[in-house]
Design an enzyme around this catalytic site. Structure first.
Site: not given
Length: 601
Positions: A268, A353, A381
């Protein structure tokens, strides 16, 4: 941008130019940063080996798509990234045909690729879906549902697993990489196919079993056992920043004409030393100074998220049965403070979720008081779990919905517009909203005492401080904040209360203001009494009009056969809301107090 005729050295030079462009623009405008810097070589490899205007390029979440945008005719326009009227921070087909699908939520990419692959087969076309998915998105169950079917169908799909955080399988080194490529190459695959055919047609059953066991033993040397067992071929891990290796591997994967995982390790923030590695603050950034990485600090009041976090820490300290969960957003929701202080009672379950909600439902049944802390847009979701696992059992779970209303630069996929509409019709659910910091604190305490499911919404950023004294919540009770002399009534809900107050201050009439507080159960008695005094009602709420606050009020007026009231809603109209600075977006929707005064007049 045509890159297929470029040499390897020219591609490496282009990768540097792409990084420089991203760093320059994002340092001034803000946006997703470390993840998109880490995906430069992988994206170049995709564009070199495949055709972005024919092969479906599917970026999971698509927050890493900036190099893709720069390679598909948006180099100059990139200056407008995430700005009002400019480029979206995510893939968006109406920007370019090279953007296959709108994305913003995670873990949808492989399902999209399966659907695309089925369509391509039915149309008898020579195209291959190409997916780029981060290892974080692999924590969601939807990914494995898609992989399960893909492994069964064996349709050509290339999935690039951009592993920049945790290794799904431990790298074994050069031998593993060489063997993985060898097993995926055309010579081995052709040889394997011929041997399989010979054994099936000419050898006894026991020989087939022995051959199969030998093949499985070879696979154990590679780190891709999980994917191989699901019926997908695996190549890797490879160095996701080695352009030559990326291109070579993708060409192998393309030639296989079957579902294959290309596992690539990346860093990253690659190319900007300060952001390299696992630094959460560099995932999505505001403007910063390139030389030293210092963010441009803005003086702002305490955010609603910070108020929530501090209030929940206090509540968890007071009550030992308070527990909580978030789905991959610990710092974004403020629950990281509780994870630090009460690590045994607060969890981040990653991008899951549905699991978060159902697991907390069981904890509520066991006598705990769960606070499920999820952005309004991501709570969508877990919709079935809210109904089936929480509300059907009438379990006292609290849904703390951060980012309710307009969220700004993230745009359509992240606007918190729909939670009132999709929660209001569920039996046993209580919906209420604070109007400022103090009532947010009071609301969390009130939610603790409720013996039923409830949802509390609060905005991104900060509430506007109000001068009204804050009072305790009483189930289903509204609160008059100001009694005026005109025939008009302003009804605010949540952050809409401050907009009602600001609008009233700009209006020359003396107008009454009601904080509705609860949209379910709604305060019928107060609305009936107010209908005897005021004929013109105006609703202020940061939510969708259909099924929203005004709909709830109209239902009361209809049921009670009240015909004298003319109700006007200043909620969001029936369309998805574009990205951009929140004030600019509100202005485009005609929702600034100065605009509302003109409409009322």
């Amino acid at each position: 941008m045509e890159i297929k005729d470029k040499s390897l050295e020219e591609l490496k030079e282009l990768s540097c130019e792409i990084r420089e462009r991203i760093i320059d623009v994002v340092s001034r405008k803000g946006g997703h940063f470390s993840s998109t810097l880490g995906a430069v070589e992988l994206t170049l490899g995709m564009h070199y080996v495949f055709d972005a205007y024919s092969d479906p390029f599917i970026f999971d979440v698509s927050h890493q798509c900036y190099p893709h945008k720069l390679l598909t005719g948006r180099w100059e326009e990139f200056e407008t990234i995430r700005q009002f009227g400019g480029l979206s921070g995510f893939t968006k087909p109406n920007e370019s045909v090279a953007d296959y699908f709108v994305a913003g939520h995670s873990s949808t990419s492989i399902s999209l690729a399966v659907g695309a692959a089925k369509s391509i087969k039915l149309k008898n076309e020579n195209r291959i879906p190409v997916v780029m998915i981060g290892d974080g998105s692999m924590t969601a169950g939807m990914v494995y549902e898609a992989l399960n079917e893909l492994g069964d169908l064996k349709l050509p799909v290339v999935i690039i697993l951009n592993d920049n955080e945790m290794s799904i399988a431990k790298p074994i080194g050069a031998i593993s990489k060489y063997l993985s490529k060898l097993l995926a190459g055309k010579y081995y695959q052709g040889f394997k196919s011929k041997v399989d055919k010979f054994i099936r047609n000419n050898m006894p059953e026991g020989t087939t079993y022995i051959a199969k066991r030998m093949e499985e033993a070879m696979k154990l040397i590679t780190p891709g056992i999980l994917f191989e067992e699901m019926g997908l071929d695996y190549i890797g891990p490879i160095d996701g920043h080695d352009l030559e290796e990326v291109i070579e591997t993708l060409e192998i994967a393309k030639a296989m004409q079957k579902p294959v995982i290309v596992h690539a390790h990346t860093i990253k923030g690659k190319g900007y030393k300060i952001a390299e590695g696992q630094h959460e603050e560099w995932h999505g950034v505001g403007p910063f100074n390139i030389e030293d990485g210092e963010f441009v600090k803005k003086i702002a009041p305490k955010s609603a998220t910070a108020v929530f976090a501090d209030a929940l820490v206090e509540l968890a300290t007071k009550y030992e049965n308070v527990v909580g969960v978030t789905a991959a957003m610990p710092s974004g929701t403020g629950i990281n403070k509780l994870m630090d202080k009460f690590p045994e009672r607060f969890w981040d379950v990653a991008i899951a979720e549905q699991h978060a909600i159902t697991s907390m439902a069981a904890m509520a049944k066991e006598g705990f008081k769960p606070y499920i802390t999820i952005y309004s847009t991501f709570l969508q979701r877990g919709f079935d779990q809210i109904i089936h696992d929480v509300c059907l059992m009438n379990l006292p779970v609290v849904f703390a919905m951060d980012r309710a209303g307009i969220v700004g630069n993230d745009g359509e996929t992240h606007q918190g517009a729909f939670d009132i509409s999709y929660l209001r019709f569920i039996p046993n659910m209580v919906l209420f909203a604070p109007r400022d910091n103090k009532t947010l604190e009071l609301g969390l305490e009130f939610a603790y005492g409720l013996q039923s499911p409830c949802a509390i919404r609060y905005p991104r950023g900060n509430f506007k401080e109000l001068s009204n004294l804050s009072t305790q919540f009483e189930l289903g009770k509204a609160e008059i904040l100001k009694e005026g002399k005109s025939n008009k009534l302003f009804i605010g809900y949540g952050a809409g209360v401050s907009r009602a107050i600001e609008t009233e201050a700009l209006h020359e009439e003396d107008i009454s203001i009601l904080d509705l507080r609860f949209v379910k159960p709604i305060d019928k008695n107060s609305l009936i009494e107010l209908s005897k005094k005021y004929d013109d009602w105006y609703v202020f709420s940061d939510s969708q009009k259909q099924g929203g606050v005004s709909s709830a009020i109209l239902e009361v007026l209809n049921d009670e056969k009240i015909h004298n009231v003319q109700l006007t809603s200043f909620e969001y109209e029936d369309s998805f809301i574009e990205h951009g600075d929140t004030k600019q977006v509100e202005e485009s929707l005609g929702l600034l107090p100065s605009q509302l005064v003109k409409k009322i007049k």
